[in-house]
Scaffold this active site. Structure first.
Site, PDB file in Angstrom:
ATOM      1  N   CYS A 131       0.832  -1.211   0.000  1.00  0.00           N
ATOM      2  CA  CYS A 131       0.000   0.000   0.000  1.00  0.00           C
ATOM      3  C   CYS A 131       0.866   1.261   0.000  1.00  0.00           C
ATOM      4  O   CYS A 131       1.493   1.566  -0.995  1.00  0.00           O
ATOM      5  CB  CYS A 131      -0.991  -0.043   1.164  1.00  0.00           C
ATOM      6  SG  CYS A 131      -2.381   1.105   0.970  1.00  0.00           S
ATOM      7  N   HIS A 142      -3.166  -4.958   1.345  1.00  0.00           N
ATOM      8  CA  HIS A 142      -2.662  -5.309   2.676  1.00  0.00           C
ATOM      9  C   HIS A 142      -2.770  -6.817   2.896  1.00  0.00           C
ATOM     10  O   HIS A 142      -3.786  -7.307   3.395  1.00  0.00           O
ATOM     11  CB  HIS A 142      -3.480  -4.599   3.758  1.00  0.00           C
ATOM     12  CG  HIS A 142      -3.276  -3.126   3.818  1.00  0.00           C
ATOM     13  ND1 HIS A 142      -2.358  -2.534   4.662  1.00  0.00           N
ATOM     14  CD2 HIS A 142      -3.870  -2.118   3.138  1.00  0.00           C
ATOM     15  CE1 HIS A 142      -2.399  -1.224   4.501  1.00  0.00           C
ATOM     16  NE2 HIS A 142      -3.305  -0.947   3.576  1.00  0.00           N
ATOM     17  N   GLU A 172      -1.265  -8.428   5.155  1.00  0.00           N
ATOM     18  CA  GLU A 172      -1.168  -8.660   6.608  1.00  0.00           C
ATOM     19  C   GLU A 172      -2.505  -8.531   7.315  1.00  0.00           C
ATOM     20  O   GLU A 172      -2.627  -8.904   8.492  1.00  0.00           O
ATOM     21  CB  GLU A 172      -0.143  -7.693   7.224  1.00  0.00           C
ATOM     22  CG  GLU A 172      -0.619  -6.273   7.463  1.00  0.00           C
ATOM     23  CD  GLU A 172      -0.725  -5.395   6.220  1.00  0.00           C
ATOM     24  OE1 GLU A 172      -1.097  -4.218   6.363  1.00  0.00           O
ATOM     25  OE2 GLU A 172      -0.430  -5.886   5.102  1.00  0.00           O
TER      26      GLU A 172
END
EC number: 4.3.3.6
Length: 201
Positions: free
Chosen positions: A80, A180, A182
Site C-alpha cells: 500500500c 494489505h 497482513e
C-alpha cells in the site's frame, strides 16, 4: 537460521506485519533509524499515510540509508503506502511529497476512493498462488510499469478477466503490492517472500 527482517515502524500498520512474520518463524526488528538497518536480511515497508512516512523517514535520516540498502540488493516487501514510497513517479503527489524512486512505476494514490470504499477480494498472484486474500484500504494503483518491472497481480475487470488495475509488481529485489496481505488470515505473500529472503541469506 531464521532470517532477520526489519519492518519500518514510523507510522502505519507495522505491528500486523511483525505478527505475521514472527508467526512464520522470522526474527523481526522495528526500523526507525539508519542503525536499525544493520544486519537485516530483508525489510518491509508497511501501509499507512505515504506523506507522513515520507516526512518521518527524512526527519529520522532514514530515507537515504534505506535507499542505499535496497540498491545494494536488500529484499523488500512493500504494501500500500510502501508501494507509493518506492515509486519513481506519482500521478497525484501531495505538495512537497518525495519518494525513494526505487521502483520504476507510476502510482495513483488512493485510487479506489476513501476509507469507506475499502474492500476485500481474492487475487491470483504469480509466484504466490491463486485466490490469495487481499484487503484494499484507500489503496493505490499502478498506472505505468517500466521495462524491468514484472506485473504479478491485476484485479479482474467487469467481465471477470484478469486485465484490470495493476496491483502487484516485482522488480529485482522489490516486491510491491497495492493491498494489505497482513490484514487477512492468508499468509502466502509473507511466506513466499520469506522463502526468497531465506534463499539469499
Amino acid at each position: 537460521m531464521a532470517p532477520l527482517v526489519g519492518v519500518v515502524a514510523l507510522q502505519g500498520g507495522f505491528a500486523e506485519h511483525i505478527e505475521v512474520l514472527e508467526s512464520l518463524g522470522a526474527n523481526t526488528r522495528r526500523v526507525r533509524r539508519s542503525a536499525d538497518l544493520q544486519g537485516l536480511d530483508g525489510i518491509v515497508l508497511p501501509g499507512g499515510e505515504s506523506t507522513v512516512i515520507d516526512k518521518l523517514m527524512r526527519s529520522f535520516s532514514l530515507a537515504e540509508p534505506l535507499k542505499d540498502a535496497v540498491r545494494r540488493g536488500l529484499p523488500v516487501l512493500a504494501t500500500c503506502a510502501g508501494l507509493v514510497v518506492l515509486a519513481t513517479d506519482l500521478e497525484d503527489a501531495a505538495k512537497g511529497q518525495h519518494t525513494l524512486s526505487l521502483l520504476d512505476v507510476t502510482v495513483r494514490r488512493n485510487a479506489f476512493g476513501s476509507q469507506l470504499d475499502s474492500f476485500e477480494g481474492t487475487l491470483d498472484i504469480d509466484g504466490v498462488g491463486d485466490g490469495v486474500s487481499a484487503t484494499f484500504i484507500r489503496a493505490p494503483v499502478i498506472t505505468r510499469v517500466g521495462p524491468g518491472v514484472e506485473v504479478i497481480a491485476q484485479l479482474p475487470d467487469e467481465a471477470g478477466n484478469v486485465s484490470g488495475a495493476i496491483v502487484g509488481v516485482r522488480q529485482r529485489n522489490v516486491l510491491a503490492l497495492s493491498f494489505h496481505p497482513e490484514e487477512t488470515d492468508d499468509d502466502r505473500v509473507h511466506r513466499t517472500w520469506l522463502r526468497q529472503v531465506s534463499e539469499e541469506v
